[in-house]
Design an enzyme around this catalytic site. Structure first.
Site, mmCIF file in Angstrom:
data_model
loop_
_atom_site.group_PDB
_atom_site.id
_atom_site.type_symbol
_atom_site.label_atom_id
_atom_site.label_comp_id
_atom_site.label_asym_id
_atom_site.label_seq_id
_atom_site.Cartn_x
_atom_site.Cartn_y
_atom_site.Cartn_z
ATOM 1 N N ASP A 92 0.846 -1.190 0.000
ATOM 2 C CA ASP A 92 0.000 0.000 0.000
ATOM 3 C C ASP A 92 0.884 1.243 0.000
ATOM 4 O OD1 ASP A 92 1.001 0.202 2.546
ATOM 5 O OD2 ASP A 92 -0.860 -0.321 3.547
ATOM 6 N N ASP A 268 -8.043 -7.378 1.065
ATOM 7 C CA ASP A 268 -7.061 -7.565 2.136
ATOM 8 C C ASP A 268 -7.705 -7.128 3.437
ATOM 9 O OD1 ASP A 268 -5.603 -4.948 3.471
ATOM 10 O OD2 ASP A 268 -6.549 -4.486 1.557
ATOM 11 N N CYS A 306 -13.240 -28.686 9.788
ATOM 12 C CA CYS A 306 -12.035 -28.014 9.291
ATOM 13 C C CYS A 306 -10.877 -29.002 9.177
ATOM 14 C CB CYS A 306 -11.656 -26.869 10.232
ATOM 15 S SG CYS A 306 -10.163 -25.979 9.758
ATOM 16 N N CYS A 308 -7.620 -27.966 8.824
ATOM 17 C CA CYS A 308 -6.343 -27.280 9.052
ATOM 18 C C CYS A 308 -5.475 -28.059 10.040
ATOM 19 C CB CYS A 308 -6.579 -25.852 9.542
ATOM 20 S SG CYS A 308 -7.023 -25.703 11.302
ATOM 21 N N CYS A 311 -6.800 -27.899 13.731
ATOM 22 C CA CYS A 311 -7.987 -28.715 14.024
ATOM 23 C C CYS A 311 -7.701 -30.207 13.928
ATOM 24 C CB CYS A 311 -9.127 -28.326 13.081
ATOM 25 S SG CYS A 311 -9.866 -26.718 13.488
ATOM 26 N N HIS A 337 -5.399 -21.509 11.680
ATOM 27 C CA HIS A 337 -6.804 -21.887 11.517
ATOM 28 C C HIS A 337 -7.592 -20.810 10.776
ATOM 29 C CE1 HIS A 337 -10.869 -23.256 12.315
ATOM 30 N NE2 HIS A 337 -11.126 -22.003 12.663
#
Length: 373
Positions: A92, A268, A306, A308, A311, A337
């Protein structure tokens, strides 16, 4: 070196699937960009970010300009080598950070005077210098300097700041025309506050300049969701179809899905990473606070649906223990996560675009996030 193609357009919404292409690779849109404020996604190594499927991240020019400095990063091989991220990086301009962090700032015709939030030192940055700093950093996508318009603000004040953004954008565009950089795309930023006519005028002016893409700025500054969606829709209806559309700093699951339905391609937000560090998690069953005492002896994962790393390996009871004892591991596990959730959310949005069921997904998300789990 930078191209964008629309691959699919929805027949029931303004949503689309596209493709960003540059010398570092291909990124399919809609895309969510994790925020690496200090050239790092907090608590998570770059290879873990890549393993989640992310192809582009955001870094903050304001912070890197102040510390360690753009020249230092340039001397160390540029931002990709500096942070060990070989894929796309968007930087940015620093305008929002000046607005939100600096206790003292003065907007002048030729730039912004501000004091560092670190040591109080005074700095002055112009639209051209904002691009020069990003060139030194070596990012793939640079943003022009704009004025961040707060909410609420009067019509006349909003008009004046929007017109100043236009003059800065024109100066930035002319500078880039004189100093070609085939490895770095530049995006213009639309302002206009919460006024329909100013949004229309700003969109028309900014998109009349042949930037590589266009961002919708000045939203998520405290305005109601309905008003935000109206301003997004006003902007995208005037934006060219053959350029990427980036909504800056907006990022709840509902916000993203609503904006995709209105034709936005890029997002974002610090929300998934910042919330993780505060113990607030996104799940397929709605929001969850790992701090809750009811999870003290809970042997189940954060989200049974989930896949991930967190998890698959750890219980809510263990994660709550780590959080309350302030063990550093918890910040990595919870961030992994939330970023996994966002990656899967974007994939789900793409699937629903193709199946023409995006409006159903939006309603589902509204119902999920209207409750607390």
């Amino acid at each position: 070196m930078f191209k964008f193609h629309v691959l699919y357009e929805s027949q029931t919404t303004q949503a689309r699937i596209g493709m960003l292409i540059n010398h570092r690779g291909v990124v399919e849109t809609p895309v969510f960009m994790p925020v690496g404020t200090q050239a790092t996604i907090k608590a998570v190594p770059p290879e873990n970010i890549a393993s989640l499927g992310y192809r582009v991240v955001l870094a903050n020019t304001y912070h890197l300009y102040l510390r360690p400095g753009a020249e230092v990063i340039k001397d160390l091989g540029g931002i990709h080598r500096f942070m060990r991220w070989p894929r796309l990086i968007l930087t940015d301009s620093g305008g929002f950070q000046v607005y939100s962090l600096s206790q003292f700032r003065t907007i002048k015709e030729d730039g912004i005077i501000f004091k560092s939030h670190l040591d109080g030192s005074e700095h002055f940055i112009t639209p051209v210098e904002a691009l020069e700093i990003q060139t030194k950093l070596g990012s793939d996508i640079a943003m022009v300097l704009d004025t961040c318009i707060p909410y609420p603000l009067s019509y006349e004040e909003t008009k004046a700041l929007t017109e100043l953004t236009h003059r800065w954008a024109l100066e930035s565009f002319k500078y880039r025309q004189r100093h070609k950089n085939t490895k770095q795309a530049v995006f213009g930023i639309i302002q206009g506050g919460m006024f329909v006519d100013l949004r229309q005028k700003s969109t028309s002016f900014i998109t009349s300049l042949e930037f590589d893409g266009y961002a919708i700025g000045g939203l998520s500054v405290g305005e109601p969701l309905e008003l935000r969606n109206e301003m997004i829709e006003v902007s995208t209806s005037f934006m060219p179809k053959d350029k990427p559309r980036y909504l800056m700093g907006v990022g709840t699951p509902i916000d993203i899905a609503e904006a995709v339905a209105r034709g936005v391609d890029m997002f974002d937000c610090v929300l998934p990473t910042r919330n993780a560090r505060r113990g607030s998690l996104f799940t397929s069953q709605g929001p969850l606070s790992i701090k809750s005492s009811r999870f003290k002896t809970d042997s189940e994962p954060i989200d049974p649906n989930c896949g991930c790393y967190t998890c698959r390996n750890f219980s809510k009871g263990y994660l709550r223990h780590l959080f309350h004892t302030k063990e550093l591991l918890v910040y990595q596990l919870l961030t992994l996560h939330n970023l996994f959730y966002y990656a899967k959310l974007i994939e789900k949005i793409k699937q629903n675009i193709k199946q023409e069921t995006l409006l159903n997904l939006i309603q589902e998300l509204k119902e999920l996030y209207s409750k607390t789990t």
